[in-house]
Design a protein around this motif. Structure first.
Motif, PDB file in Angstrom:
ATOM      1  N   THR A 254      -6.208   5.336   0.155  1.00  0.00           N
ATOM      2  CA  THR A 254      -5.916   5.750   1.527  1.00  0.00           C
ATOM      3  C   THR A 254      -7.012   5.305   2.486  1.00  0.00           C
ATOM      4  OG1 THR A 254      -4.648   7.660   0.769  1.00  0.00           O
ATOM      5  CG2 THR A 254      -5.475   7.735   3.010  1.00  0.00           C
ATOM      6  N   SER A 255      -8.237   5.335   2.019  1.00  0.00           N
ATOM      7  CA  SER A 255      -9.364   5.009   2.904  1.00  0.00           C
ATOM      8  C   SER A 255      -9.532   3.512   3.130  1.00  0.00           C
ATOM      9  CB  SER A 255     -10.659   5.581   2.315  1.00  0.00           C
ATOM     10  OG  SER A 255     -10.966   4.940   1.080  1.00  0.00           O
TER      11      SER A 255
ATOM     12  N   ASN B  43       1.507   7.824   9.251  1.00  0.00           N
ATOM     13  CA  ASN B  43       1.550   8.993   8.377  1.00  0.00           C
ATOM     14  C   ASN B  43       2.732   9.889   8.700  1.00  0.00           C
ATOM     15  OD1 ASN B  43      -0.404   8.849   6.412  1.00  0.00           O
ATOM     16  ND2 ASN B  43      -2.015   9.724   7.675  1.00  0.00           N
TER      17      ASN B  43
ATOM     18  N   LEU C 238       0.761   3.936  -3.044  1.00  0.00           N
ATOM     19  CA  LEU C 238       0.423   5.341  -2.817  1.00  0.00           C
ATOM     20  C   LEU C 238       1.493   6.263  -3.401  1.00  0.00           C
ATOM     21  CD1 LEU C 238      -0.981   5.244   0.840  1.00  0.00           C
ATOM     22  CD2 LEU C 238      -2.261   5.797  -1.243  1.00  0.00           C
TER      23      LEU C 238
ATOM     24  N   LYS D 116       0.833  -1.199   0.000  1.00  0.00           N
ATOM     25  CA  LYS D 116       0.000   0.000   0.000  1.00  0.00           C
ATOM     26  C   LYS D 116       0.867   1.248   0.000  1.00  0.00           C
ATOM     27  CE  LYS D 116      -3.728   2.375   2.487  1.00  0.00           C
ATOM     28  NZ  LYS D 116      -4.715   2.297   3.596  1.00  0.00           N
TER      29      LYS D 116
ATOM     30  N   ARG E 213       4.071  11.375   3.608  1.00  0.00           N
ATOM     31  CA  ARG E 213       2.790  10.794   3.195  1.00  0.00           C
ATOM     32  C   ARG E 213       1.625  11.707   3.579  1.00  0.00           C
ATOM     33  NH1 ARG E 213       3.023   5.708   5.399  1.00  0.00           N
ATOM     34  NH2 ARG E 213       4.265   5.111   3.594  1.00  0.00           N
TER      35      ARG E 213
ATOM     36  N   SER F 279      -4.401   0.172   7.602  1.00  0.00           N
ATOM     37  CA  SER F 279      -4.009   1.541   7.915  1.00  0.00           C
ATOM     38  C   SER F 279      -2.491   1.647   7.938  1.00  0.00           C
ATOM     39  CB  SER F 279      -4.586   1.966   9.257  1.00  0.00           C
ATOM     40  OG  SER F 279      -4.101   1.118  10.283  1.00  0.00           O
TER      41      SER F 279
ATOM     42  N   TYR G 121      -1.198  13.232   1.021  1.00  0.00           N
ATOM     43  CA  TYR G 121      -2.643  13.169   1.258  1.00  0.00           C
ATOM     44  C   TYR G 121      -3.276  14.551   1.121  1.00  0.00           C
ATOM     45  CZ  TYR G 121      -7.080  12.396   3.672  1.00  0.00           C
ATOM     46  OH  TYR G 121      -8.416  12.340   3.983  1.00  0.00           O
TER      47      TYR G 121
ATOM     48  N   TYR H 161      -5.614   7.926  -5.290  1.00  0.00           N
ATOM     49  CA  TYR H 161      -4.815   8.016  -4.065  1.00  0.00           C
ATOM     50  C   TYR H 161      -5.731   8.078  -2.843  1.00  0.00           C
ATOM     51  CZ  TYR H 161      -1.141   9.598  -0.840  1.00  0.00           C
ATOM     52  OH  TYR H 161      -0.258   9.707   0.206  1.00  0.00           O
TER      53      TYR H 161
END
Length: 712
Positions: free
Chosen positions: A125-126, A133, A109, A105, A137, A130, A141, A121
């Motif tokens: 992310t959602s 961050n 990203l 992931k 990153r 998880s 976002y 993206y």
């Protein structure tokens, strides 16, 4: 492995005496044949190393439905994410709980950001899993939100707070910084906040860059603002003297006064303490005054100032915390003020006071103040756990430590051996993918029902996977159970350890105790500081001791167990000689370097060894010394049983003699009283970091080590 095949484990004879294995462990054995991966897997890894994705993809298909196929597919997608991010996204969606989906992931990203596919993206992310961050990153976002018109006021406030921290930001933050600029968020106050942050971090060159950037943006007065804060850092006394003349200080003046006093408190606690009473509330508000008082009191404790105890005890409740309360105890210990120790212990929280460390010192204080029965009761209660304080308590009572005679339980592994996540870990280990194997093992352990976790610990034991076995035992809460000590305290590479211990005048138990704490017997690991191998030696230290001890090693491979043990034993022997056989000092120097130990020795009188250990300034080194000394005693106990077995005689009876911990904790003399090698001349040529930087902390931070705290 076929689903109906039980692992061909090497069941080592576990006829235990006092909970210990009655046999000799060899070096880490190769995986059992049952765990050898199929040829398609090794072929796929080889193909990927040669950038042959086509062959690797074919190997994925050849593996069918198996954990190795899933892993190899993950590796293929990591290599092809740039050209086919959709396939990576599909894999993540189908395998959100796969331990390595986080890697894929993060990689995907980055690809989507590079390709400006911002809607994709945000969609990825959602989705699970998880990710953490970090700034790079987080800024990606925010850029995705900006590009899709989803960037809101709360996002803008968070982005501004990140910018104001006073550090350089990664390039991925350029877009959000541009948004802040074009939306008039980077005003004079924002620039001033960033300058303050840079100065407080000591990053003055970056602060100069911020001034130049602000000047180009036509923000006035930044050079003068920086000069004022920089002068306060360089000469806090001068700034304080100037600020004292201001009759009506602004909030900015008060902030500068507070920070200047904090800088002064870190450099000269006594000078800061003398200033506090003469400053008015207008010049220094009460809340700021308390922060300064806390800073100077802790600095006084870290530097062993005699005023430390009084200052810490006088702090208002608003700034009292775990650090101030425990250092008040240590400040009293350093002067052997037993009434002060008891009084400071009363102020600890209930949970903290109940910990073995503080129960031990409460007993020491009780004994010193005449309450012998109270002291003995507390020491008796500590005998439950075979650790540093339990061994000390036995010594104080003058009794043997009550080792329990419990055999290690034989646990069937058939409940976990066919679990795909478990299989993946052991297959990866067999294939030489050791870092991924370690991650996969812990992920499998956490995913199992609690009732099956002991079986996975047993499986690691059967495979002589020492580091995973030790961690699993700790996560089972059995780390203090002697029934598991064979595997918490294994004895691999025995021939090399015994030979080098004999060559250097040491005992094997000491080498094993250091090795365990440094690397958990992972010969391949390295620390962030650069230390390498089983005994975590810095390359410069290894070269130095090779020459110093005339070892004659032509090529130094610190990941070779025999080489690392040879060099580590020689360096430990050097430190042992340097400190005239005082084990706590030698162990502390192995962790923090001889220069630090020189600073930590008492100034004008000897200190009891247990007091010196528990008042070491660095948290990591303090815990390190206690752990190594406790482990050495456990290894000594193990060795006595193995020695008895080799001679075909009965092992020593439980309780034949008390532990020797206090015998190793001899009084620590002032630095000027060191009779061995001249420390100043030694540290001039010895690498300052010594063998610093345990990789066990990097590998298992929550279990085997704590982060080192270097005091301001």
């Amino acid at each position: 492995m076929p689903a109906n095949t039980r692992i061909g484990s090497r069941w080592i004879g576990l006829a235990l005496s006092f909970g210990l294995m009655q046999g000799v462990l060899a070096a880490e054995a190769p995986p059992a044949p049952a765990w050898m991966p199929p040829p398609a897997f090794t072929e796929g890894l080889t193909a990927l190393a040669a950038a042959d994705v086509t062959t690797a993809s074919a190997d994925v298909q050849a593996l069918g439905e198996s954990p190795l196929a899933t892993y190899l597919q993950f590796r293929v997608l990591m290599a092809t994410a740039s050209s086919d991010p959709a396939a990576a996204v599909a894999f993540i969606q189908n395998n959100p709980d796969f331990i390595f989906s986080t890697n894929l992931k993060a990689r995907t990203l980055s690809v989507l950001a590079a390709q400006n596919r911002w809607a994709d993206y945000l969609a990825l992310t959602s989705q699970a899993p998880s990710l953490k961050n970090p700034p790079a990153r987080q800024c990606q976002y925010w850029q995705a939100e900006i590009e899709t018109q989803a960037f809101g006021e709360s996002d803008a406030a968070d982005a501004l707070a990140l910018w104001q921290q006073g550090r350089a930001l990664p390039k991925s933050c350029d877009a959000v910084v541009h948004w802040l600029e074009t939306h008039d968020r980077l005003d004079r106050a924002a620039y001033q906040a960033r300058l303050r942050g840079a100065v407080m971090d000591g990053n003055l060159s970056f602060a100069e860059l911020v001034v130049r950037q602000g000047t180009r943006a036509k923000i006035p007065g930044l050079a003068a603002y920086l000069r004022r804060w920089r002068d306060a850092r360089v000469d806090p006394s001068g700034t304080i003297a100037t600020l004292k003349t201001i009759k009506k200080p602004t909030a900015e003046d008060q902030a500068l006064m507070t920070q200047a006093l904090i800088w002064l408190a870190r450099a000269d606690p006594q000078a800061a303490a003398e200033l506090l009473p003469v400053l008015s509330v207008r010049q220094l508000p009460a809340e700021s005054r308390d922060r300064v008082a806390q800073t100077l009191a802790l600095k006084a404790a870290y530097t062993r100032m005699p005023q430390a105890y009084a200052w810490l005890m006088a702090l208002p409740e608003a700034v009292q915390n775990h650090e101030t309360r425990t250092w008040a105890v240590r400040a009293a210990l350093r002067t052997e003020d037993w009434r002060g120790v008891r009084q400071a212990l009363y102020r600890l929280s209930v949970d903290t006071a109940a910990q073995p460390e503080w129960q031990y010192w409460r007993a020491r204080a009780d004994e010193a103040l005449g309450d012998k029965s109270g002291a003995e009761a507390r020491w008796q209660a500590l005998l439950i756990v075979p650790d540093y304080y339990g061994f000390l308590a036995a010594d104080r009572l003058g009794v043997p430590f009550p080792w329990r005679s419990l055999p290690h339980p034989q646990i069937a592994t058939d409940t976990v051996v066919n679990n795909p996540a478990v299989q993946l870990a052991f297959y990866l280990r067999s294939a030489g993918q050791i870092d991924d194997a370690r991650r996969a093992y812990l992920a499998a352990f956490e995913a199992l029902p609690p009732a099956q976790q002991p079986a996975l610990a047993q499986l690691a034991i059967d495979e002589q996977w020492y580091d995973r076995a030790s961690i699993a035992i700790a996560r089972l809460g059995k780390q203090d159970d002697p029934a598991w000590f064979t595997w918490r305290y294994p004895m691999p590479w025995r021939d090399a350890v015994e030979a080098q211990a004999k060559a250097q005048g040491l005992t094997p138990d000491w080498l094993y105790a250091v090795m365990r704490r440094e690397s958990l017997f992972m010969s391949d690991v390295g620390s962030g500081a650069g230390a390498q191998g089983l005994m975590q030696l810095m390359p410069a230290t290894a070269r130095w001791i090779n020459h110093k001890a005339n070892l004659g090693l032509d090529a130094i491979d610190l990941h070779d167990p025999a080489t690392n043990i040879t060099l580590g034993a020689a360096y430990l022997a050097h430190l042992n000689m340097l400190y005239d056989g005082q084990m706590p000092l030698a162990v502390a120097a192995y962790n923090a370097g001889p220069g630090r130990v020189k600073q930590w020795r008492p100034e004008d009188r000897s200190l009891p060894g247990d007091v010196w250990v528990d008042t070491i300034v660095f948290d990591e080194t303090r815990n390190y010394v206690r752990a190594v000394m406790g482990a050495r005693l456990i290894y000594q106990w193990r060795s006595s049983i193995l020695e008895a077995q080799s001679k075909k005689v009965d092992p020593p009876p439980v309780g034949e003699k008390p532990p020797a911990l206090l015998a190793w904790l001899t009084p620590v003399t002032p630095s000027g009283g060191q009779p061995a090698v001249d420390l100043a001349s030694t540290t001039a040529t010895t690498p300052a970091g010594a063998a610093a930087g345990s990789a066990a902390s990097a590998a298992t931070p929550s279990l085997e080590s704590v982060a080192q705290t270097r005091r301001p």
